[in-house]
Design a protein around this motif. Sequence first.
Motif, short mmCIF file in Angstrom:
data_model
loop_
_atom_site.label_atom_id
_atom_site.label_comp_id
_atom_site.label_asym_id
_atom_site.label_seq_id
_atom_site.Cartn_x
_atom_site.Cartn_y
_atom_site.Cartn_z
N LYS A 228 0.80 -1.34 0.17
CA LYS A 228 0.18 0.04 -0.05
C LYS A 228 0.80 1.25 -0.10
O LYS A 228 0.51 2.19 -0.76
CB LYS A 228 -0.98 -0.02 1.12
CG LYS A 228 -1.96 -0.95 1.12
CD LYS A 228 -2.90 -0.81 2.22
CE LYS A 228 -4.10 -1.67 2.19
NZ LYS A 228 -5.03 -1.78 3.03
N ALA A 231 2.20 1.87 -3.60
CA ALA A 231 1.03 2.22 -4.49
C ALA A 231 0.83 3.74 -4.00
O ALA A 231 0.94 4.54 -5.11
CB ALA A 231 -0.32 1.71 -4.34
N LYS A 234 3.52 6.51 -5.49
CA LYS A 234 3.12 7.22 -6.70
C LYS A 234 2.57 8.58 -6.90
O LYS A 234 2.85 9.50 -7.68
CB LYS A 234 2.09 6.29 -7.66
CG LYS A 234 2.75 4.89 -8.03
CD LYS A 234 1.81 4.01 -8.69
CE LYS A 234 2.27 2.52 -9.05
NZ LYS A 234 1.31 1.77 -9.57
N ARG A 612 -11.56 0.09 -6.88
CA ARG A 612 -10.86 -0.53 -5.99
C ARG A 612 -12.17 -1.44 -5.19
O ARG A 612 -11.76 -2.58 -4.79
CB ARG A 612 -10.08 0.36 -4.86
CG ARG A 612 -9.43 -0.28 -3.98
CD ARG A 612 -8.79 0.60 -3.03
NE ARG A 612 -9.05 1.87 -2.50
CZ ARG A 612 -9.12 2.97 -3.02
NH1 ARG A 612 -8.21 3.04 -4.17
NH2 ARG A 612 -9.67 3.88 -2.54
#
Length: 616
Positions: A228, A231, A234, A612
């Motif tokens: 997580k 991710a 980014k 998601r």
Amino acid sequence: MDSCWCCLGSGCSEPSEGKEAGPMLDNRKLQTPAMAAAAVWTDRGRRAKALLRVLTGSRSRHTALQPFYDALIIGGGHNGLVAAAYLQKGGVKTAVLERRHVLGGAAVSEEIFPGFLFSRCSYLLSLLRPQIYRDLELEKHGLKVYMRDPHSFTPMLEEGIKGAPPRSLTLGSDLAKNQDEIGKFSQKDAKAYPEFVAHLEKLAGAIHPLLDSPPVDIRGVTAGSPMKRLAAAKTLMPVVKCGVKLGGNIPDFYEILTAPLMKILIQWFDSEPLRATLATDGVIGAMTSPSNTGSGYVLLHHVMGELEKEKGAWGYVEGGMGGVSKAIAKAAQSYGVEVFTEKDVGQILVGSDGAAKGVVLKDGTEIHSKVVLSNATPYVTFKNLTPKGALSEEFTKAVDQIDYTSPVTKINVAVDKLPNFLASPTPDNIPGLHHQCSIHLNCENVDLLEAAFKDAKNGRPSARPMLEMTIPSVLDPTLAPPGCHVVSLFTQFTPYLIEGREWTDQDREAFGDTVFDWVEQYAPGFKTSVVGRDILTPPDLERIFGLTGGNIFHGSMSLDQLYLARPLPSLSDYRSPIKGLYLCGSGCHPGGGVMGSPGWNAALTVLSDMKRRREI
């Protein structure tokens, strides 16, 4: 003082009670030759208004309101329309609900007087993000912009020498001509100006990656599993790109974010007319002065746009600023978005699980949805539309602390002839190049701006207000009858309350008279040319257009309300504490101006969350 209104923020119309401030028409003007022409022109105006109603009117191609949508957008301002378009493109069935009779929020066109079509709030275009323009094919959907060159005109209120007109400062895209103009006041400044422009363009260009992305996901980067965190990392990329673009200019960038604008301008220039003209962009729409901390960023905010690939350019939208909203609405409708006006949202529906379930209109109609996006200000969203008890006391207390102070009174004026400026006379009602500019009045020196600000801080409308005049009908013939014109006066500084009490009609008209008296000094005969005027003080802007406090940015663009803290540290990612409720207006990052970025970023956030959830 070029404004995206500028400025007037993204513009959702706030659910509110009460009548709109009434414009005043001079009936004595109705018998003049120009107004006789206006009577003929009115039929054309009515046809144009009817067309505008068809394109942005109270029904989406006469589609009935459905009981359920995937997404509901509260408010038909340009950011709400942008969000709707991108959601629908992403496969999310979306409807837009606008309280007023016309779409656009602050980016709206209204025929206030017969035959005269006004950009009633926002009045210039520059900040609209290029990718939104391309993605939504806005030119195909009718958006047309008239470029202005030159773009800035500052006349002096002084006696001419040996019979010559008073001096003036005119700036445009031609750097050589700009240097000639500045050289009338300072050869040193003329030499420095090109380097200053290049410096600002570099700083402004570095911000672009930050505009087109949500702020860094601090919680994701600092907590959770390694996957997580990776991710979330980014979200650091736009900051990295910004830093790479800045390179060795990072200290300069930090300075312009934090320093008073005057500190920067004094480093570059000596002449007062140039300093004051540039300083107007640092205080536009903000209750601040050029000597206050943070005014430098507001300047940067207003030079980071572009039109027709020309950096920092501002233009007039054909048919008024409602033309932007109309084009975005047409694009959204072409994808399948259903757009409705005169749909006054009373409350956001929150289920027993604490998630948003839709909205209920003030007429009792319930419309359910998976998600709700609010184009209203954060204050309106959480204090007026969210059920009491759905939010924590700590959160609502934080919402109460958001600064919505506004210095702006907007005056829309119908005239039967062009203003004729002493500093640049134009005979026979023939437009000069300076008439297409942002015309800065009471801006000969920075002390005038400081004095105007101090009046409002002391609870009084400025005795000598800072004025930005624009006359879009010089370039756009669709706005007024032949020989007549529409004039916008963006004025500062006026407080929300006058020495602690509410504005009266007499106060409003008295301030209008003050403004007109000052315009008359620069352009004798202006007052006798006035056909009608529409005066919108901060409370009027709040009541009519939903701009809390009358603030054109949906919240001050101060350092404590930018990026990770816009509008609050806990709200910077467009997600509210209520699951399924998002913000998409100018109260979010990156802030005010007709740019569309808040709506675009919010839509991408919603699409990401929906994807998601499907994967879980």
